[in-house]
Design an enzyme around this catalytic site. Structure first.
Site, PDB file in Angstrom:
ATOM      1  CG  HIS A 152      -0.197   0.164   2.529  1.00 48.60           C
ATOM      2  ND1 HIS A 152       0.224  -0.894   3.303  1.00 48.60           N
ATOM      3  CD2 HIS A 152       0.227   1.273   3.203  1.00 48.60           C
ATOM      4  CE1 HIS A 152       0.839  -0.452   4.385  1.00 48.60           C
ATOM      5  NE2 HIS A 152       0.871   0.872   4.353  1.00 48.60           N
ATOM      6  CG  HIS A 198      -3.929   0.505   4.559  1.00 45.63           C
ATOM      7  ND1 HIS A 198      -3.384  -0.699   4.911  1.00 45.63           N
ATOM      8  CD2 HIS A 198      -3.068   1.449   5.004  1.00 45.63           C
ATOM      9  CE1 HIS A 198      -2.246  -0.513   5.553  1.00 45.63           C
ATOM     10  NE2 HIS A 198      -2.017   0.793   5.621  1.00 45.63           N
ATOM     11  CE1 TYR A 254       4.885   4.065   7.932  1.00 42.07           C
ATOM     12  CE2 TYR A 254       4.768   3.522  10.257  1.00 42.07           C
ATOM     13  CZ  TYR A 254       4.148   3.732   9.045  1.00 42.07           C
ATOM     14  OH  TYR A 254       2.794   3.614   8.947  1.00 42.07           O
TER      15      TYR A 254
END
Lengths: 306, 93
Positions: A152, A198, A254
């Protein structure tokens, strides 16, 4: 499987300021395979577990950032139907002219947020695909973070209310989770066209055409730990994690690739169904929504985009 | 070799090796003047002006954040330069 009209975001092209270093990172740290190079020097990559020709393209450029994302739609008739519906929505549609080997016709348009979005129905299978007959989990032992798929992306730009309306009304997606500002304006939207929590997300932001991150799926929480070890080993600039999102419930880290684009490695996440009620976040609770273990926002996370 | 990086605004000093970026030296200290950053020359958060001291650029800086003119005036992204001697810099450009 609750697929509507789009199957997945199947292709992303990113601009990088150091093509050599970024390709090496995607190959050896994320663990993608190089598929080949286009005639103008862009590098095509895919994960070991993807079937399509390629899913990621890196392009040398003076600025890092997002070029476009392309959604695979269920068939050629749907592609034409979505082209007409996109034009009826008010976005002029073109046929993509830049070469993407293995891909059939791609329609593209500029979303109100400034991003180029493309749609396609046909793509050839890659040479190296997962096994089909009595399959092992992998053909060759996966490298690095063992990324399984381009999963995504999160885009930042203005007027995400209109972007949400486009993805729902035209592409037939739905938003399993939302976050509004106290005066009721959309702050963030998570949208999917299938059972993934998502496929694409948006955050309201003044500057158009910016990207927060693109994400690769990892198998599980153990794989997130392996990714964290590689972040330490390779002196990768970590942003946040390992942690868990309350939003989508995925487990995550991240970090930034060598040209400064943020990448997420993501595992888990709930199965989204279009008939389930929508989950909603108050903006003052969003720190816990994004980072469930920390329960707080990180300034770098909201403010740094390319 | 190790050099000193000094932020002219706060007076804070950092130790920086000659083989690491100014950004990384600040980041490692836990007292960086930056709230984060991509460390890849892409996001522009670590834009500074070098006031004193010689340095070498070892990474491309996104032209979205540092123009060629700025680069000539000593305006750089701290993650893309290494010190050749002790440095004084500022975020206030």
């Amino acid at each position: 499987m609750a697929i509507t009209k789009t199957i997945r975001p199947g292709l992303i092209q990113m601009r990088v300021t150091d093509l050599k270093a970024s390709v090496e990172f995607y190959q050896n740290v994320l663990g993608l395979d190089i598929v080949g190079q286009t005639s103008d020097g862009r590098v095509m990559l895919k994960t070991y577990d993807e079937f399509d020709h390629h899913s990621v393209v890196l392009k040398q450029a003076p600025e890092s950032g997002f070029d476009y994302v392309a959604f695979k739609v269920v068939d050629a008739d749907t592609l034409e139907e979505l082209k007409a519906a996109t034009e009826a929505f008010g976005y002029p549609v073109d046929i993509a002219s830049d070469e993407q080997p293995g891909f059939g016709k791609r329609y593209g348009f500029k979303l109100c947020t400034g991003h180029r979005i493309e749609l396609y129905a046909d793509v050839e299978l890659a040479e190296k695909i997962p096994m089909l007959k009595n399959p092992d989990p992998w053909v060759e032992m996966p490298r690095g973070m063992r990324a399984q798929r381009f999963d995504h992306l999160l885009l930042y730009g203005p007027n995400i209310a209109e972007a949400e309306r486009y993805f729902i009304e035209v592409l037939g997606m739905f938003a399993p989770e939302i976050c509004d500002t106290p005066d009721g304006k959309p702050f963030a939207r998570w949208l999917t066209g299938g059972n993934k929590a998502h496929d694409i997300a948006f955050v309201e932001y003044e500057r158009p055409n910016t990207i927060h991150h693109h994400a690769f799926y990892l198998e599980d929480w153990n794989a997130i730990g392996n990714a964290a070890d590689l972040i330490g080993k390779h002196r990768v600039k970590r942003d946040v994690g390992p942690t868990r999102h309350a939003i989508t419930r995925g487990q995550t880290i991240y970090f930034f690739e060598p040209s400064g684009n943020r990448i997420e490695t993501y595992a888990g996440g709930y199965a989204a169904y279009p008939d389930n009620p929508q989950r909603e976040w108050d903006i003052d609770e969003i720190g816990r929504g994004l980072f469930y273990y920390e329960g707080e926002l990180f300034p770098s996370f909201l403010e740094i985009v390319t | 070799m190790k050099y000193t990086i000094k932020d002219a605004t706060t007076g804070t000093e950092y130790i920086c090796r000659d083989d690491e970026s100014i950004f990384r030296a600040m980041h490692k200290s836990g007292r960086s003047i930056f709230k984060g950053g991509c460390e890849g020359g892409g996001c522009g958060i670590c834009k500074v002006k070098i006031l004193e001291g010689d340095y070498v650029k070892f990474k491309n800086m996104s032209r979205a954040h540092v123009s060629e003119d700025e680069e000539e005036q000593g305006i750089v992204l701290a993650c893309c330069v290494k010190p050749l001697e002790s440095i004084v810099l500022t975020k206030e450009i």
